[in-house]
Design a protein around this motif. Structure first.
Motif, PDB file in Angstrom:
ATOM      1  N   GLN A  40      68.471  53.988  43.439  1.00 61.34           N
ATOM      2  CA  GLN A  40      68.066  53.479  44.599  1.00 61.34           C
ATOM      3  C   GLN A  40      68.704  54.367  45.961  1.00 61.34           C
ATOM      4  OE1 GLN A  40      69.108  49.393  44.637  1.00 61.34           O
ATOM      5  NE2 GLN A  40      67.510  48.760  43.501  1.00 61.34           N
ATOM      6  N   HIS A  41      70.053  54.868  45.571  1.00 56.00           N
ATOM      7  CA  HIS A  41      70.652  55.499  46.504  1.00 56.00           C
ATOM      8  C   HIS A  41      70.945  56.862  46.252  1.00 56.00           C
ATOM      9  CE1 HIS A  41      70.924  51.568  48.421  1.00 56.00           C
ATOM     10  NE2 HIS A  41      71.490  51.353  47.314  1.00 56.00           N
ATOM     11  N   VAL A  42      70.414  57.938  47.035  1.00 52.03           N
ATOM     12  CA  VAL A  42      70.823  59.253  46.561  1.00 52.03           C
ATOM     13  C   VAL A  42      71.339  60.263  47.719  1.00 52.03           C
ATOM     14  CG1 VAL A  42      69.693  61.617  45.918  1.00 52.03           C
ATOM     15  CG2 VAL A  42      69.057  59.173  44.939  1.00 52.03           C
ATOM     16  N   GLY A  43      72.313  60.984  47.602  1.00 54.16           N
ATOM     17  CA  GLY A  43      72.878  61.675  48.548  1.00 54.16           C
ATOM     18  C   GLY A  43      72.453  63.192  48.629  1.00 54.16           C
ATOM     19  N   ILE A  44      71.984  63.822  49.757  1.00 54.48           N
ATOM     20  CA  ILE A  44      71.588  65.138  49.830  1.00 54.48           C
ATOM     21  C   ILE A  44      72.438  65.826  50.497  1.00 54.48           C
ATOM     22  CG2 ILE A  44      69.700  66.480  50.541  1.00 54.48           C
ATOM     23  CD1 ILE A  44      68.787  64.622  48.193  1.00 54.48           C
ATOM     24  N   GLY A  45      72.790  66.912  50.224  1.00 57.54           N
ATOM     25  CA  GLY A  45      73.888  67.741  50.739  1.00 57.54           C
ATOM     26  C   GLY A  45      73.188  68.961  51.827  1.00 57.54           C
ATOM     27  N   SER A  46      73.554  69.965  51.666  1.00 56.69           N
ATOM     28  CA  SER A  46      73.040  71.038  52.588  1.00 56.69           C
ATOM     29  C   SER A  46      73.215  72.358  51.776  1.00 56.69           C
ATOM     30  CB  SER A  46      74.004  71.376  53.775  1.00 56.69           C
ATOM     31  OG  SER A  46      75.278  71.453  53.738  1.00 56.69           O
ATOM     32  N   GLY A  47      72.501  73.581  52.490  1.00 58.48           N
ATOM     33  CA  GLY A  47      72.544  74.775  51.748  1.00 58.48           C
ATOM     34  C   GLY A  47      71.034  75.109  51.269  1.00 58.48           C
ATOM     35  N   SER A  48      70.912  76.544  51.042  1.00 52.48           N
ATOM     36  CA  SER A  48      69.731  77.021  50.765  1.00 52.48           C
ATOM     37  C   SER A  48      69.150  76.502  49.563  1.00 52.48           C
ATOM     38  CB  SER A  48      69.614  78.323  50.582  1.00 52.48           C
ATOM     39  OG  SER A  48      70.584  78.966  49.584  1.00 52.48           O
ATOM     40  N   THR A  49      69.990  76.015  48.591  1.00 48.17           N
ATOM     41  CA  THR A  49      69.371  75.776  47.366  1.00 48.17           C
ATOM     42  C   THR A  49      69.114  74.111  47.322  1.00 48.17           C
ATOM     43  OG1 THR A  49      70.968  76.997  46.038  1.00 48.17           O
ATOM     44  CG2 THR A  49      69.863  75.689  44.733  1.00 48.17           C
ATOM     45  N   VAL A  50      69.836  73.698  48.179  1.00 45.43           N
ATOM     46  CA  VAL A  50      69.366  72.258  48.309  1.00 45.43           C
ATOM     47  C   VAL A  50      67.936  71.830  48.524  1.00 45.43           C
ATOM     48  CG1 VAL A  50      70.202  69.727  49.351  1.00 45.43           C
ATOM     49  CG2 VAL A  50      71.728  71.404  48.510  1.00 45.43           C
ATOM     50  N   VAL A  51      67.564  72.898  49.644  1.00 44.28           N
ATOM     51  CA  VAL A  51      66.080  72.744  49.877  1.00 44.28           C
ATOM     52  C   VAL A  51      65.126  72.526  48.756  1.00 44.28           C
ATOM     53  CG1 VAL A  51      64.344  74.098  51.069  1.00 44.28           C
ATOM     54  CG2 VAL A  51      66.422  74.139  51.942  1.00 44.28           C
ATOM     55  N   TYR A  52      65.470  73.297  47.665  1.00 45.97           N
ATOM     56  CA  TYR A  52      64.627  72.969  46.559  1.00 45.97           C
ATOM     57  C   TYR A  52      64.909  71.931  45.995  1.00 45.97           C
ATOM     58  CZ  TYR A  52      63.829  78.136  47.034  1.00 45.97           C
ATOM     59  OH  TYR A  52      63.228  79.237  47.595  1.00 45.97           O
ATOM     60  N   PRO A  95      76.867  49.698  51.846  1.00 47.82           N
ATOM     61  CA  PRO A  95      78.028  48.299  51.792  1.00 47.82           C
ATOM     62  C   PRO A  95      79.240  49.390  51.083  1.00 47.82           C
ATOM     63  CG  PRO A  95      75.987  47.493  51.245  1.00 47.82           C
ATOM     64  CD  PRO A  95      75.680  48.983  51.429  1.00 47.82           C
ATOM     65  N   PRO A  96      80.396  48.672  51.613  1.00 46.24           N
ATOM     66  CA  PRO A  96      81.686  49.644  50.930  1.00 46.24           C
ATOM     67  C   PRO A  96      81.955  49.098  49.662  1.00 46.24           C
ATOM     68  CG  PRO A  96      82.278  47.636  52.547  1.00 46.24           C
ATOM     69  CD  PRO A  96      80.640  47.888  52.833  1.00 46.24           C
ATOM     70  N   ASP A  97      81.110  48.285  48.949  1.00 47.83           N
ATOM     71  CA  ASP A  97      81.280  48.012  47.519  1.00 47.83           C
ATOM     72  C   ASP A  97      80.337  48.685  46.850  1.00 47.83           C
ATOM     73  OD1 ASP A  97      79.366  46.319  48.676  1.00 47.83           O
ATOM     74  OD2 ASP A  97      80.011  44.440  47.602  1.00 47.83           O
ATOM     75  N   ALA A  98      79.446  49.147  47.602  1.00 44.55           N
ATOM     76  CA  ALA A  98      78.053  49.825  46.967  1.00 44.55           C
ATOM     77  C   ALA A  98      78.610  51.488  46.545  1.00 44.55           C
ATOM     78  CB  ALA A  98      77.139  49.896  47.395  1.00 44.55           C
ATOM     79  N   SER A  99      77.694  52.017  45.804  1.00 43.73           N
ATOM     80  CA  SER A  99      77.785  53.405  45.603  1.00 43.73           C
ATOM     81  C   SER A  99      76.760  54.098  45.554  1.00 43.73           C
ATOM     82  CB  SER A  99      78.669  53.870  44.163  1.00 43.73           C
ATOM     83  OG  SER A  99      79.937  53.471  44.017  1.00 43.73           O
ATOM     84  N   LEU A 100      76.422  55.383  45.923  1.00 40.95           N
ATOM     85  CA  LEU A 100      75.415  56.190  45.610  1.00 40.95           C
ATOM     86  C   LEU A 100      75.093  56.489  44.113  1.00 40.95           C
ATOM     87  CD1 LEU A 100      75.879  59.010  48.397  1.00 40.95           C
ATOM     88  CD2 LEU A 100      74.605  56.802  48.700  1.00 40.95           C
ATOM     89  N   ASP A 101      73.910  56.468  43.571  1.00 41.59           N
ATOM     90  CA  ASP A 101      73.768  56.384  42.305  1.00 41.59           C
ATOM     91  C   ASP A 101      74.100  58.028  41.998  1.00 41.59           C
ATOM     92  OD1 ASP A 101      72.620  54.094  41.057  1.00 41.59           O
ATOM     93  OD2 ASP A 101      70.999  54.574  42.838  1.00 41.59           O
ATOM     94  N   VAL A 102      73.742  59.053  42.635  1.00 42.30           N
ATOM     95  CA  VAL A 102      73.953  60.515  42.648  1.00 42.30           C
ATOM     96  C   VAL A 102      73.947  61.275  43.860  1.00 42.30           C
ATOM     97  CG1 VAL A 102      71.608  61.077  42.060  1.00 42.30           C
ATOM     98  CG2 VAL A 102      73.430  62.403  41.019  1.00 42.30           C
ATOM     99  N   ALA A 103      74.686  62.208  43.917  1.00 41.52           N
ATOM    100  CA  ALA A 103      74.404  63.068  45.180  1.00 41.52           C
ATOM    101  C   ALA A 103      74.491  64.663  44.661  1.00 41.52           C
ATOM    102  CB  ALA A 103      75.803  62.937  45.973  1.00 41.52           C
ATOM    103  N   PHE A 104      73.553  65.368  45.501  1.00 40.74           N
ATOM    104  CA  PHE A 104      73.223  66.707  45.137  1.00 40.74           C
ATOM    105  C   PHE A 104      73.862  67.529  46.534  1.00 40.74           C
ATOM    106  CE2 PHE A 104      70.016  64.522  42.895  1.00 40.74           C
ATOM    107  CZ  PHE A 104      69.967  65.154  41.540  1.00 40.74           C
ATOM    108  N   ASP A 105      74.604  68.638  46.183  1.00 39.82           N
ATOM    109  CA  ASP A 105      75.045  69.373  47.216  1.00 39.82           C
ATOM    110  C   ASP A 105      75.336  70.942  46.675  1.00 39.82           C
ATOM    111  OD1 ASP A 105      75.766  70.073  49.743  1.00 39.82           O
ATOM    112  OD2 ASP A 105      77.231  68.686  50.128  1.00 39.82           O
TER     113      ASP A 105
END
Length: 287
Positions: A40-52, A95-105
């Protein structure tokens, strides 16, 4: 990394296209391996590869992505999320007690223990907040970011976000620690004066000699505690973050998401697009 005869025969444009193709393949593989349809929760970072990465996510279709919210680390990733038609959310609203499921960066440099240097785009604080809010952090980059020791190929220095009023004192402290010509990052040629972050702070780039891994000192190599400007990753990171006036540092170190449930700065895996068009995977605990 040596090229084969067939690679050397390629034009510069063909070689660049091959690298882009490999970056895309790395991103698509990372999404396939680490983005589950139930997330439900996904982090998206920066950079040329993250575009893909965003392209790969969007290709999953609205049936899957409409149930997800996407959290950017900065303006570039915010625009990528919006352009792909994905639901935008902000990390401060999680929410502070919640987490992102995954983050890509992405990363500026990655060593063999998956320690990272990040912050070349001046978003290191936001990037670290998003990464450490995720259950699993996945790095996607190209082969130029692979390094045996941090500081080997990334010569610009470790990015450090500092309060403007403390910049001169922090610079003096960094020099005393053995940093090689630390400097406040300039906005030139596009902007007069220094770079100012989204947090209203300055970025100092602090070059150090290549940083030792814990195994180096365990195998009998002397140093690592700052003597003669030689540091291990963990020792330098701890020393830098304790300097008064430093808000955050661009060293991502310590635990990964396989070792702790949340708060990890290191990725569980890193995918690299290679010069020959292939993909290299490095995983926590072994390749």
């Amino acid at each position: 990394m040596a090229m084969s005869t067939s690679q050397s025969a390629l034009s510069v444009e063909e070689q660049a296209a091959l690298v882009e193709s490999s970056k895309k393949a790395a991103a698509f593989q990372a999404v396939k391996d680490y983005l589950e349809s139930t997330f439900q929760h996904v982090g998206i970072g920066s950079g040329s590869t993250v575009v893909y990465v965003v392209e790969a996510i969007a290709e999953l279709g609205a049936d899957i992505t409409s149930k997800m919210s996407f959290y950017p680390t900065g303006e570039q990733s915010r625009q990528l999320i919006l352009a792909a038609g994905l639901r935008l959310a902000y990390i401060q609203d999680l929410p502070p007690d919640a987490s992102l499921d995954v983050a890509f960066d992405g990363a500026d440099e990655v060593d063999e223990d998956l320690n990272l240097i990040k912050g070349g785009g001046a978003c290191l604080t936001q990037e670290k907040i998003v990464a450490t809010s995720a259950k699993k952090f996945v790095c996607v980059a190209d082969f130029r970011k692979i390094s045996p020791r941090l500081g080997t190929s990334w010569k610009k220095g470790i990015p450090i976000e500092v309060l403007p009023m403390a910049a001169d004192r922090v610079l003096a402290e960094l020099k005393a620690m053995g940093s090689l010509n630390p400097r406040v990052r300039s906005g030139l040629p596009g902007k007069a004066g220094p770079i100012v972050t989204d947090n209203g702070m300055l970025i100092i780039d602090a070059p150090f000699s290549p940083l030792l891994l814990s195994k180096d000192t365990e195998s009998g190599i002397e140093g690592g505690d700052g003597e003669d400007g030689i540091w291990t990753v963990d020792a330098l990171a701890q020393r830098l973050i304790n300097i008064v006036g430093v808000a955050e540092i661009g060293l991502f170190h310590g635990k990964n998401g396989l070792q702790v449930e949340r708060g990890a700065q290191k990725p569980v895996a890193a995918y690299f697009g290679l010069q020959d068009g292939g993909v290299r995977l490095m995983k926590a605990g072994g390749e």
